[in-house]
Design an enzyme around this catalytic site. Structure first.
Site, PDB file in Angstrom:
ATOM      1  N   GLU A  78      38.742 -26.416  14.225  1.00  0.00           N
ATOM      2  CA  GLU A  78      38.987 -25.201  15.027  1.00  0.00           C
ATOM      3  C   GLU A  78      38.479 -23.980  14.263  1.00  0.00           C
ATOM      4  O   GLU A  78      39.193 -23.002  14.040  1.00  0.00           O
ATOM      5  CB  GLU A  78      40.481 -25.048  15.352  1.00  0.00           C
ATOM      6  CG  GLU A  78      41.126 -26.257  15.987  1.00  0.00           C
ATOM      7  CD  GLU A  78      40.644 -26.544  17.401  1.00  0.00           C
ATOM      8  OE1 GLU A  78      39.788 -25.789  17.916  1.00  0.00           O
ATOM      9  OE2 GLU A  78      41.099 -27.530  17.995  1.00  0.00           O
TER      10      GLU A  78
ATOM     11  N   ASP B 180      15.854   5.327  17.202  1.00  0.00           N
ATOM     12  CA  ASP B 180      17.159   5.950  17.406  1.00  0.00           C
ATOM     13  C   ASP B 180      17.617   6.498  16.057  1.00  0.00           C
ATOM     14  O   ASP B 180      17.769   5.743  15.099  1.00  0.00           O
ATOM     15  CB  ASP B 180      18.166   4.928  17.947  1.00  0.00           C
ATOM     16  CG  ASP B 180      19.511   5.549  18.245  1.00  0.00           C
ATOM     17  OD1 ASP B 180      19.552   6.559  18.964  1.00  0.00           O
ATOM     18  OD2 ASP B 180      20.531   5.031  17.749  1.00  0.00           O
TER      19      ASP B 180
ATOM     20  N   HIS C  43      22.555   0.838  18.820  1.00  0.00           N
ATOM     21  CA  HIS C  43      21.412   1.552  18.265  1.00  0.00           C
ATOM     22  C   HIS C  43      20.090   0.889  18.662  1.00  0.00           C
ATOM     23  O   HIS C  43      19.131   1.568  19.023  1.00  0.00           O
ATOM     24  CB  HIS C  43      21.537   1.618  16.743  1.00  0.00           C
ATOM     25  CG  HIS C  43      22.887   2.094  16.287  1.00  0.00           C
ATOM     26  ND1 HIS C  43      23.289   3.395  16.414  1.00  0.00           N
ATOM     27  CD2 HIS C  43      23.941   1.427  15.743  1.00  0.00           C
ATOM     28  CE1 HIS C  43      24.526   3.523  15.960  1.00  0.00           C
ATOM     29  NE2 HIS C  43      24.944   2.340  15.552  1.00  0.00           N
TER      30      HIS C  43
ATOM     31  N   ASP D 277      19.440   1.537  22.428  1.00  0.00           N
ATOM     32  CA  ASP D 277      18.906   2.881  22.679  1.00  0.00           C
ATOM     33  C   ASP D 277      17.437   2.962  22.271  1.00  0.00           C
ATOM     34  O   ASP D 277      16.603   3.498  23.007  1.00  0.00           O
ATOM     35  CB  ASP D 277      19.714   3.919  21.912  1.00  0.00           C
ATOM     36  CG  ASP D 277      21.079   4.179  22.526  1.00  0.00           C
ATOM     37  OD1 ASP D 277      21.285   3.785  23.692  1.00  0.00           O
ATOM     38  OD2 ASP D 277      21.938   4.766  21.847  1.00  0.00           O
TER      39      ASP D 277
END
Length: 426
Positions: free
Chosen positions: A138, A265, A397, A400
């Protein structure tokens, strides 16, 4: 050794026969075994560990779960099952305090550890040999791959051919760390990724009740069935980009890209600057993202040098227009900067353009941060659990920068105007 008389087909489901071969031939060092309920991945793992201990007198095993309290009723019992099914019950001694299984003749041990505090999981001293087998059951219960690496750095030393198993049911959300991580692991040459589900398991192993419950859920809620029993990542509905493909982009493909688009950006304070290069295939409506610079605290001079290394011909870069002074500095340093026009609705329109593409192909080697942001970008929920309508302004970022790079295409894309509803409808 009694185990020689056991037929593999009697203890391991058919979907794991190929796994057994690659483990036997030591072809990989890490095995990520994912799947749905009843796939018997944990059973197969426990059998492989016991077979390995029987084959190598220096092999020991460490079995982990996130919390210690879950060990005894899960992996401890699972290992005892494997010993019994292989006909080796008389050759092993099991103790509860401490939780441990020992091969009587050689002193080889299987020890069990909870990892509530990963930094405190220390390597164990074995009477003979080393921890050749490490099993995370798990693994999605852990908080991050960083936690797992911390433990591996402690346990994964001392001898040759150390083998690590990771077993889990994939979480529903594609942005869960383990679902993101497995895509990164998949491209490694030393990693084997395996998927299984209950449909390959003999019905007598599972029982009719289990199968009937699964088939009932399939009829009543197919999404839940696909997630719980088939081990599929069905999503939460909050994912923004469902058209991302993560794979290496070959040099042959790169050589055919005739028009490179570049976006930038700017970073602010602790936010990273992000520069991207991509190619848009208009005919097939596919976007290839193959280069990035992603770093916080980078001076304009150092950023310019880094960009010029990726962009030696000084192709035009469309940059965020919110920082005119920064753009002017980049121009003074020799970059050909074009200001993004942006404007009202540009974020929504740009993201919609990206969502509507046939495919966004991201190279995870060249663009790990781009891959991370695109894959994990999700809508946020309000206090009632409902999805918000706006796109979050964080961890975006690369998104964009990609919008800026494609701005001329986005602005030229056809939009469908929705007619205003008549007053009688409102």
């Amino acid at each position: 050794m009694a185990v020689k008389n056991i037929q593999l087909t009697n203890v391991v489901a058919p979907s794991f026969h190929e796994l057994h071969k690659v483990i036997k031939d030591v072809l990989y060092s890490s095995y990520w075994l994912k799947g749905g309920r009843g796939s018997t991945k944990s059973s197969a793992t426990s059998v492989e560990i016991i077979l390995g201990i029987e084959k190598d007198p220096l092999a020991n095993a460490v079995v982990l779960r996130k919390t210690a309290e879950s060990l005894r009723e899960s992996v401890y019992e699972q290992m005892l099952w494997a010993i019994d099914i292989l006909g080796l019950s008389e050759e092993y001694h099991a103790s509860v305090k401490p939780l441990r299984i020992t091969k009587i003749k050689t002193g080889q041990r299987i020890i069990f550890k909870g990892a509530e505090k990963p930094k405190k999981v220390k390597a164990s001293k074995f009477r003979r040999g080393y921890a050749k087998y490490i099993w995370y059951e798990e693994v999605d219960e852990f908080n991050s791959m960083a936690e797992v690496r911390t433990i591996n750095q402690s346990l994964g030393r001392g001898g040759p051919n150390i083998t690590i198993f990771y077993t889990f049911n994939p979480p529903e959300s594609a942005t869960n760390w383990v679902n993101v991580e497995i895509e990164q692991q998949r491209i490694r040459k030393d990693v084997y990724v395996h998927h299984s589900d209950y449909t390959t398991v003999p019905i007598e192993w599972l029982g009719e009740v289990f199968v009937n419950e699964a088939e009932h859920l399939k009829k009543t809620n197919v999404d839940k069935y696909n997630h719980e029993y088939m081990g599929e990542i069905t999503g939460t509905g909050a994912e923004v980009f469902k058209n991302v493909t993560v794979r290496a982009i070959t040099d042959d493909e790169l050589s055919t890209f005739d028009k490179i688009r570049r976006g930038l950006d700017h970073g602010y304070a602790g936010d990273p600057m992000h520069y991207t290069e991509n190619y848009f295939d208009k005919t097939r409506r596919k976007l290839y993202i193959f280069a990035e610079i992603h770093k916080a605290g980078l001076s304009n001079l150092k950023a310019t040098d880094a960009i010029k290394r990726l962009n030696p011909d000084n192709g035009a870069v469309t940059a965020d227009s919110a920082e005119p002074r920064t753009n002017n500095e980049f121009k003074d340093l020799g970059l050909k900067i074009e200001k993004a026009k942006k404007g009202p609705g540009s974020i929504e329109h740009g993201i919609k353009f990206l969502q509507d593409l046939e495919e966004i192909i991201i190279d995870p080697y060249r663009c790990p941060n781009t891959k991370r942001e695109f894959v994990t970008y999700e809508l946020e929920r309000d206090s009632n659990g409902n999805l918000r309508g706006d796109y979050p302004d964080k961890n975006n970022h690369s998104i964009d920068a990609t919008r800026y790079a494609l701005e001329t295409l986005i602005k030229g894309a056809k939009t469908v105007k929705i007619k205003q509803k008549p007053k009688w409808y409102q």
